[in-house]
Design a protein around this motif. Structure first.
Motif, PDB file in Angstrom:
ATOM      1  N   PHE A   1     -30.067  52.992 -20.498  1.00 32.20           N
ATOM      2  CA  PHE A   1     -30.563  51.650 -20.221  1.00 32.20           C
ATOM      3  C   PHE A   1     -31.105  51.019 -21.499  1.00 32.20           C
ATOM      4  O   PHE A   1     -31.828  51.668 -22.263  1.00 32.20           O
ATOM      5  CB  PHE A   1     -31.670  51.691 -19.165  1.00 32.20           C
TER       6      PHE A   1
ATOM      7  N   GLU B   1     -33.799  48.971 -22.842  1.00 28.79           N
ATOM      8  CA  GLU B   1     -35.125  48.643 -22.341  1.00 28.79           C
ATOM      9  C   GLU B   1     -36.098  48.456 -23.478  1.00 28.79           C
ATOM     10  O   GLU B   1     -36.104  49.215 -24.449  1.00 28.79           O
ATOM     11  CB  GLU B   1     -35.626  49.717 -21.372  1.00 28.79           C
TER      12      GLU B   1
ATOM     13  N   ALA C   1     -37.460  45.022 -18.948  1.00 31.69           N
ATOM     14  CA  ALA C   1     -36.233  44.220 -18.916  1.00 31.69           C
ATOM     15  C   ALA C   1     -36.064  43.417 -20.203  1.00 31.69           C
ATOM     16  O   ALA C   1     -37.045  42.979 -20.824  1.00 31.69           O
ATOM     17  CB  ALA C   1     -36.255  43.289 -17.710  1.00 31.69           C
TER      18      ALA C   1
ATOM     19  N   TRP D   1     -38.546  49.535 -11.999  1.00 30.54           N
ATOM     20  CA  TRP D   1     -37.652  50.007 -13.064  1.00 30.54           C
ATOM     21  C   TRP D   1     -37.245  51.469 -12.876  1.00 30.54           C
ATOM     22  O   TRP D   1     -36.079  51.832 -13.006  1.00 30.54           O
ATOM     23  CB  TRP D   1     -38.317  49.808 -14.414  1.00 30.54           C
TER      24      TRP D   1
ATOM     25  N   ALA E   1     -31.323  43.610 -16.819  1.00 31.62           N
ATOM     26  CA  ALA E   1     -31.155  45.060 -16.943  1.00 31.62           C
ATOM     27  C   ALA E   1     -29.739  45.293 -17.471  1.00 31.62           C
ATOM     28  O   ALA E   1     -28.760  44.911 -16.824  1.00 31.62           O
ATOM     29  CB  ALA E   1     -31.355  45.739 -15.594  1.00 31.62           C
TER      30      ALA E   1
END
Length: 472
Positions: free
Chosen positions: A211, A213, A177, A402, A190
């Protein structure tokens, strides 16, 4: 300011009226007809989904398996197809005998009733790339069947990209995150970048998600975090890899109007139309304003909806920028602007737009590129709002793991895609105009759950080959 496109097929408002049924028999007949319109879409795409789900390697121990992987993923999919708010609600509703016994008549493969916690444990073990490949294959199948050709603009499919926050917590729920610090308080986030296929009719179809990340073990997480632009570049690369031969035009907001992003689009053979804010790329603005005074014939006036539009454009601007490696590069780009004026509640209003393009503008293509393509960047904003607030629970934490969170997100896109195909079937157009998208989904959910149709009628509907005609 967003403008409702004159070519949109979606109803702007819903009728305010009482029930249209005089008797329960009328309601029963209407529900049966609505279900008969939904079934062809399900019978055309659900077996394909089940087949592709079955190809995903099962990460569980063979001797401990009670529910097939296909069944678990299908129940996770139906959580979003029927717009349930949480795993708890889906547990309560999807396990009702009235629902799953009827569903099993159409799809015998669904032979057990799992718990949503079991689905969640499976999703924590499956690689998201495998589930995303299912979504990509379904989109490719739709494209091969030429069902989306009405969305083409200048022989290109318009794909909008944008970033949005998915989840925020005050506790570190995952090492990947992002971190955001305000004073002594730290938030864990997120964040995603979405790619959505859009069209002049107001259609939006989810494609890919990237995403943001942080790499696990990153020591300087607060100074070298992932960001929307980095994720956007990865998304475009994956998009071209997934659709190597598809003609694509990327539309995006002013954040993406920069040299490295435009160079990447050129490298990947992606056409683009990016919003050009007044405070960005000042050298381009200066040259565009200067050339605009010299090329006075490059103008066009147009009446669009309730607005008067005055377009101008300048082509072949040389833009130099420096890459991260220090290398100087030069791109030839093109700029267009539009001044809009309209009257609202007796008051005259005005708005200004500008775009940077990978292709030159002419009087023949200025309307298509600006009105039918670039202006529909706004559709991705509406798509995100739909997924956040109209039944798909985009921001809901179905899991804080996740990997499971990413897989729930992919199932949400698959469920949304299945609903889009269902609700745009020609046979359901009038029902959608009457109830809206959310109302029609609720109507179908009640029809399945409360046995408005019996087994014999359902099997009779399944004897005919599925034929689908989309209303766009």
């Amino acid at each position: 300011m967003a403008l409702r496109h004159p070519g949109s097929i979606h109803p702007s408002t819903l009728p305010t009226c009482k029930s249209v049924y005089a008797t329960s028999q009328e309601e029963k007949a209407d529900r049966q007809g609505t279900l008969a319109a939904q079934l062809p879409v399900w019978r055309a795409y659900l077996p394909v989904l089940l087949e592709k789900f079955a190809r995903i390697p099962d990460p569980r121990r063979p001797r401990s398996i009670k529910h097939k992987l296909t069944v678990l993923l299908t129940f996770g999919l139906f959580l979003f197809v029927f717009a349930y708010n949480s795993r708890r609600e889906a547990n309560r509703e999807l396990t009702r005998p009235a629902f799953w016994e009827l569903l099993r008549e159409v799809f015998p493969e669904i032979d057990t009733i799992p718990h949503m916690d079991t689905v969640n444990r499976l999703l924590a073990k499956i690689e998201p790339d495998q589930l995303e490949e299912v979504l990509i294959q379904i989109i490719k199948r739709i494209l091969r069947n030429r069902r989306l050709q009405a969305l083409l603009v200048e022989k290109h499919y318009i794909i909008a990209i944008d970033g949005t926050q998915k989840l925020v917590r005050s506790l570190p729920f995952a090492k990947e995150a992002l971190h955001r610090q305000h004073g002594e308080e730290v938030s864990y986030i997120a964040y995603t970048v979405e790619a959505v296929l859009v069209g002049p009719q107001g259609i939006t179809i989810p494609l890919l998600t990237e995403f943001c990340e942080n790499p696990i073990g990153e020591k300087e997480a607060f100074t070298k975090q992932d960001c929307e632009l980095k994720a956007g570049k990865r998304l475009l690369t994956r998009l071209r890899k997934a659709f190597p031969k598809l003609r694509i035009m990327i539309v995006a907001d002013g954040l993406y109007a920069n040299g490295p992003m435009m160079a990447l689009c050129r490298q990947l053979h992606l056409d683009f139309m990016f919003i050009l804010p007044q405070d960005r790329l000042k050298s381009i603005w200066e040259e565009a304003e200067g050339l605009r005074k010299l090329e006075k014939d490059q103008k066009l006036n147009y009446h669009w909806g309730n607005r008067e539009q005055n377009f101008w454009w300048v082509s072949d601007i040389d833009y130099e920028f420096q890459e991260a490696s220090g290398t100087c590069r030069r791109l030839k780009i093109h700029v267009a602007g539009c001044k809009e004026s309209w009257e609202e509640k007796g008051e005259k209003k005005e708005a200004h737009w500008a775009w940077v393009s990978s292709r030159p503008f002419t009087k023949k293509n200025i309307l298509a590129r600006c009105n039918h393509a670039a202006r529909h960047r706004w559709n991705i904003e509406e798509n995100i709002l739909v997924e956040k607030h109209q039944g798909y629970q985009y921001e809901h934490a179905f899991s804080l793991n996740w990997t499971a969170m990413k897989n729930w997100h992919l199932l949400m896109h698959l469920g949304h895609l299945l609903n889009i195909l269902t609700l745009h079937a020609e046979a359901l157009v009038e029902k959608v105009r009457q109830l809206g998208f959310r109302g029609t989904i609720k109507f179908l959910r009640e029809t399945w759950s409360n046995r408005w149709i019996n087994r014999d009628q359902l099997l009779a509907l399944c004897t005919k080959p599925p034929r689908i005609r989309l209303a766009f």
